[in-house]
Design a protein around this motif. Structure first.
Motif, PDB file in Angstrom:
ATOM      1  N   VAL A 374      -7.078   2.924   1.259  1.00  0.00           N
ATOM      2  CA  VAL A 374      -6.518   2.206   0.743  1.00  0.00           C
ATOM      3  C   VAL A 374      -5.686   2.684  -0.767  1.00  0.00           C
ATOM      4  N   ARG A 375      -6.696   3.742  -1.412  1.00  0.00           N
ATOM      5  CA  ARG A 375      -5.673   4.213  -2.351  1.00  0.00           C
ATOM      6  C   ARG A 375      -4.349   5.482  -1.705  1.00  0.00           C
ATOM      7  N   GLY A 376      -3.969   5.429  -0.447  1.00  0.00           N
ATOM      8  CA  GLY A 376      -3.431   5.765   0.396  1.00  0.00           C
ATOM      9  C   GLY A 376      -1.968   5.196   0.584  1.00  0.00           C
ATOM     10  N   TRP A 377      -2.405   3.893   1.094  1.00  0.00           N
ATOM     11  CA  TRP A 377      -1.782   3.571   1.425  1.00  0.00           C
ATOM     12  C   TRP A 377      -0.369   2.423  -0.052  1.00  0.00           C
ATOM     13  N   ILE A 378      -0.811   3.063  -0.756  1.00  0.00           N
ATOM     14  CA  ILE A 378      -0.760   2.561  -2.373  1.00  0.00           C
ATOM     15  C   ILE A 378       0.395   3.993  -2.588  1.00  0.00           C
ATOM     16  N   ASP A 379      -0.635   4.772  -2.823  1.00  0.00           N
ATOM     17  CA  ASP A 379       0.604   6.016  -2.829  1.00  0.00           C
ATOM     18  C   ASP A 379       1.788   6.030  -2.118  1.00  0.00           C
ATOM     19  N   ARG A 380       1.489   5.344  -0.544  1.00  0.00           N
ATOM     20  CA  ARG A 380       3.203   5.584   0.125  1.00  0.00           C
ATOM     21  C   ARG A 380       4.004   4.553  -0.155  1.00  0.00           C
ATOM     22  N   LEU A 381       3.761   3.606  -0.498  1.00  0.00           N
ATOM     23  CA  LEU A 381       4.213   2.708  -1.160  1.00  0.00           C
ATOM     24  C   LEU A 381       5.289   2.557  -1.724  1.00  0.00           C
ATOM     25  N   VAL A 382       5.871   3.865  -2.876  1.00  0.00           N
ATOM     26  CA  VAL A 382       6.804   4.194  -3.556  1.00  0.00           C
ATOM     27  C   VAL A 382       6.450   6.275  -3.563  1.00  0.00           C
ATOM     28  N   PRO A 383       8.080   6.236  -3.264  1.00  0.00           N
ATOM     29  CA  PRO A 383       8.067   7.216  -2.085  1.00  0.00           C
ATOM     30  C   PRO A 383       7.585   8.353  -4.514  1.00  0.00           C
ATOM     31  N   GLY A 384       6.898   9.512  -3.699  1.00  0.00           N
ATOM     32  CA  GLY A 384       6.286   9.908  -5.053  1.00  0.00           C
ATOM     33  C   GLY A 384       5.433   9.706  -5.861  1.00  0.00           C
ATOM     34  N   ALA A 385       4.865   8.676  -6.217  1.00  0.00           N
ATOM     35  CA  ALA A 385       3.687   7.899  -6.437  1.00  0.00           C
ATOM     36  C   ALA A 385       1.926   7.949  -6.413  1.00  0.00           C
ATOM     37  N   GLN A 453      -2.271 -10.627  -2.240  1.00  0.00           N
ATOM     38  CA  GLN A 453      -1.225  -9.200  -2.252  1.00  0.00           C
ATOM     39  C   GLN A 453       0.888  -9.937  -2.721  1.00  0.00           C
ATOM     40  N   ARG A 454       1.189  -9.114  -3.436  1.00  0.00           N
ATOM     41  CA  ARG A 454       2.470  -8.737  -3.713  1.00  0.00           C
ATOM     42  C   ARG A 454       3.072  -7.395  -3.895  1.00  0.00           C
ATOM     43  N   ALA A 455       3.493  -7.573  -3.078  1.00  0.00           N
ATOM     44  CA  ALA A 455       4.527  -6.192  -3.604  1.00  0.00           C
ATOM     45  C   ALA A 455       6.170  -7.014  -4.318  1.00  0.00           C
ATOM     46  N   ILE A 456       7.344  -5.893  -5.854  1.00  0.00           N
ATOM     47  CA  ILE A 456       7.367  -6.842  -6.559  1.00  0.00           C
ATOM     48  C   ILE A 456       8.937  -5.555  -6.713  1.00  0.00           C
ATOM     49  N   PHE A 457       9.913  -6.371  -6.358  1.00  0.00           N
ATOM     50  CA  PHE A 457      10.861  -5.615  -7.129  1.00  0.00           C
ATOM     51  C   PHE A 457      12.322  -5.950  -7.180  1.00  0.00           C
ATOM     52  N   GLU A 458      12.718  -5.039  -8.571  1.00  0.00           N
ATOM     53  CA  GLU A 458      13.947  -5.685  -8.991  1.00  0.00           C
ATOM     54  C   GLU A 458      14.782  -5.009  -8.500  1.00  0.00           C
ATOM     55  N   PRO A 459      15.545  -4.921  -7.821  1.00  0.00           N
ATOM     56  CA  PRO A 459      17.026  -4.065  -7.547  1.00  0.00           C
ATOM     57  C   PRO A 459      17.996  -3.469  -8.666  1.00  0.00           C
ATOM     58  N   ARG A 460      17.940  -2.479  -8.621  1.00  0.00           N
ATOM     59  CA  ARG A 460      19.467  -2.159  -9.869  1.00  0.00           C
ATOM     60  C   ARG A 460      20.264  -1.808  -8.557  1.00  0.00           C
ATOM     61  N   GLY A 461      21.572  -2.081  -9.088  1.00  0.00           N
ATOM     62  CA  GLY A 461      22.701  -2.334  -8.468  1.00  0.00           C
ATOM     63  C   GLY A 461      22.146  -2.168  -6.607  1.00  0.00           C
ATOM     64  N   LEU A 471      14.312   0.003   4.064  1.00  0.00           N
ATOM     65  CA  LEU A 471      12.680   0.359   4.036  1.00  0.00           C
ATOM     66  C   LEU A 471      11.929  -0.300   4.452  1.00  0.00           C
ATOM     67  N   ALA A 472      12.647  -2.308   5.254  1.00  0.00           N
ATOM     68  CA  ALA A 472      11.914  -3.291   5.361  1.00  0.00           C
ATOM     69  C   ALA A 472      10.924  -2.513   6.030  1.00  0.00           C
ATOM     70  N   PRO A 473      10.796  -2.359   7.597  1.00  0.00           N
ATOM     71  CA  PRO A 473      10.218  -1.710   8.649  1.00  0.00           C
ATOM     72  C   PRO A 473       9.350  -0.966   7.882  1.00  0.00           C
ATOM     73  N   VAL A 474       8.961   0.388   7.254  1.00  0.00           N
ATOM     74  CA  VAL A 474       8.417   0.961   6.744  1.00  0.00           C
ATOM     75  C   VAL A 474       7.172   0.685   5.732  1.00  0.00           C
ATOM     76  N   ARG A 475       7.816  -0.896   4.419  1.00  0.00           N
ATOM     77  CA  ARG A 475       7.137  -1.465   3.861  1.00  0.00           C
ATOM     78  C   ARG A 475       6.736  -2.319   4.464  1.00  0.00           C
ATOM     79  N   GLY A 476       6.972  -2.858   5.309  1.00  0.00           N
ATOM     80  CA  GLY A 476       6.001  -4.170   5.577  1.00  0.00           C
ATOM     81  C   GLY A 476       5.129  -3.251   6.493  1.00  0.00           C
ATOM     82  N   ALA A 477       5.187  -2.286   7.607  1.00  0.00           N
ATOM     83  CA  ALA A 477       3.347  -1.931   7.930  1.00  0.00           C
ATOM     84  C   ALA A 477       2.305  -1.692   6.770  1.00  0.00           C
ATOM     85  N   ALA A 478       3.280  -0.526   5.925  1.00  0.00           N
ATOM     86  CA  ALA A 478       2.190  -0.190   4.586  1.00  0.00           C
ATOM     87  C   ALA A 478       0.974  -1.346   4.219  1.00  0.00           C
ATOM     88  N   LEU A 479       1.999  -2.473   3.474  1.00  0.00           N
ATOM     89  CA  LEU A 479       1.993  -3.387   2.965  1.00  0.00           C
ATOM     90  C   LEU A 479       0.135  -4.085   4.038  1.00  0.00           C
TER      91      LEU A 479
END
Length: 500
Positions: A374-385, A453-461, A471-479
């Motif tokens: 589970v921790r691994g999936w959370i790490d993968r949600l955001v690059p470098g996190a 579970q909710r992933a929330i993203f506020e885009p800038r620009g 990143l929709a396909p990767v994000r959907g699979a990970a979540l």
């Protein structure tokens, strides 16, 4: 004084009611659908009534026994808005005269002299004249673009500037305008009820301290929002009508609202006088500059911060939220773009076990292999996190970093909120074209529990929008995998006793 606010669920009205209450007035909130105010924190201090301004009987009932009438209604979303607003204004004017109302206060638009007005500005001016001719002392406040989250004009500016790094626009980008912050609009509206002498009946222009072109407004918005410089190229051949269709494609603002507003952009809307200062002095803090007004409007994007706790305009300790922030009565298209990926799974595990898996995020001793995954999936949600594991399984604490392996502050997640044993909210700390959160919660059910579970993203620009969509396909699979791992771990975990 006894004040009735016609249009209490609208952008201005929903923000005006609590301001009037705070000044000690007795308020009647009138709206076509007052049920929209059901969760307003001030509803027990105001009288809620049904009043469709096209129904003369309902208008008369709403105005009965009142001292001041605030008329804050428009029909811009209807194709025949001018006729509808004309009928409504006559209904209010007649009812106010019959009810013995002491004052009518109306918020309209600045009408430049010597110019052919758009249908929208012409209608606003006509409504003001009808009310001034009612025989009741009337104060008509005329404003240009109102800067605040939820204002239709501001939302168009927001979406155009954030989504388009370069724009080909009509000549109206060079039109001068004198924007005003929503908090200053409310300041003038509330003081107008107390205007002396009582017989004052006339119009006043109100505006902020800055006079800008629309091009300058877009560029300064970008600077305040932390966006790269925007390039705006005016093209004479583009008509306001074509521009309105383009705005409708680029922004979520409905076409019925965008078209009349865009058509008004050809008119210069700058205050012709400052006569209002003779009756209402400037706020003690001074009038709000454009940059500050934009910063206030951007301080809170709709449902991006603490969405599960976001109810109306109440802050901790009962303090009202700034009027520049979103309200639930604002249209769905207002408040900025927030992307969400929401998932819900039921599990046979009880809520206690499910919660222990949720809060084990970041623990070195997360238990079974699935918990560590589970921790691994959370790490993968955001690059470098990638998270650094804690050596003590004590549960997450607000403000605690789950930081990158290289330590604070290169990346990782931070615990933004814990509502134990129900909800955990993490915020990404790595560099992204926007802000990201993930929220995990557990709730008991008759047969076990439900995991949300909710992933929330506020885009800038534009980069933020492209990041989320690409990143929709990767994000959907990970979540999806993450949600399944959490519920599976809860079902197979052995009971663990913890104390905090």
């Amino acid at each position: 004084m006894r004040c009735v606010v016609m249009g209490a669920t609208g952008y201005i009205g929903s923000r005006l009611v609590p301001e009037l209450l705070s000044r000690g007035h007795v308020v009647r909130a009138a709206a076509r659908t007052p049920a929209k105010l059901a969760e307003a924190p001030w509803r027990d201090r105001a009288e809620l009534v049904t009043a469709d301004v096209t129904d003369s009987g309902q208008v008369a009932a709403a105005l009965a026994g009142q001292d001041v009438v605030y008329y804050l209604v428009h029909s811009l979303h209807h194709h025949d808005f001018a006729e509808r607003d004309r009928v409504a204004a006559h209904n209010v004017a007649e009812a106010a005269r019959r009810a013995g109302v002491r004052r009518i206060i109306y918020l309209g638009g600045i009408s430049p002299a010597g110019q052919r007005l758009s249908a929208h500005l012409a209608s606003r001016g006509e409504v003001g004249q009808i009310l001034l001719g009612s025989g009741v002392p009337t104060v008509v406040l005329r404003a240009a673009v109102v800067i605040g989250s939820g204002s239709a004009s501001f939302e168009m500016l927001r979406y155009l500037t954030e989504r388009l790094p370069a724009m080909v626009t009509p000549r109206w980008v060079g039109t001068r305008v004198q924007p005003i912050a929503i908090r200053d609009v409310l300041y003038y509206l509330t003081r107008a009820a107390e205007l002396v002498p009582a017989g004052v009946s006339r119009g006043f222009d109100i505006g902020g301290p800055d006079i800008l072109t629309y091009r300058e407004m877009m560029r300064r918005y970008a600077a305040v929002a932390g966006l790269p410089r925007r390039f705006v190229v005016p093209v004479p051949l583009l008509t306001p009508w074509l521009s309105a269709q383009w705005v409708n494609l680029v922004t979520p603002v409905p076409r019925g609202i965008a078209v009349p507003l865009i058509s008004s952009l050809v008119n210069e809307v700058v205050c012709r006088d400052q006569d209002i200062a003779a009756y209402v002095p400037d706020p003690a803090r001074g009038l709000t500059g454009y940059d500050e007004a934009v910063a206030l409007a951007l301080a809170r994007t709709r449902e991006a911060r603490e969405p599960s706790r976001w109810t109306w305009a109440t802050m901790p300790r009962g303090r009202p939220r700034p009027p520049s922030e979103p309200l639930p009565t604002d249209p769905d298209w207002s408040g900025g773009t927030v992307y969400q990926d929401a998932r819900e799974l039921t599990t046979a595990a009880d809520a206690g076990r499910l919660w222990r898996v949720i809060e084990s995020v970041g623990d070195e001793h997360g238990g079974r292999p699935r918990a560590r995954s589970v921790r691994g999936w959370i790490d993968r949600l955001v690059p470098g996190a990638a998270t650094r594991r804690r050596s003590v399984p004590r549960g997450p604490r607000v403000g605690e970093p789950l930081c990158g392996r290289s330590g604070w502050p290169p990346g990782g997640w931070r615990v933004e909120d814990v509502d134990r044993p129900r909800r955990l909210r993490l915020r990404a700390r790595t560099r992204l074209p926007g802000r990201a959160w993930i929220e995990l919660s557990a709730a008991p059910t008759a047969g076990g529990s439900v995991y949300r579970q909710r992933a929330i993203f506020e885009p800038r620009g534009l980069a933020g929008h492209l990041c989320w969509k690409s990143l929709a396909p990767v994000r959907g699979a990970a979540l999806g995998r993450m949600a399944r791992d959490i519920t599976d771990t809860a079902e197979h975990a052995r009971p663990v006793e913890r104390s905090w």
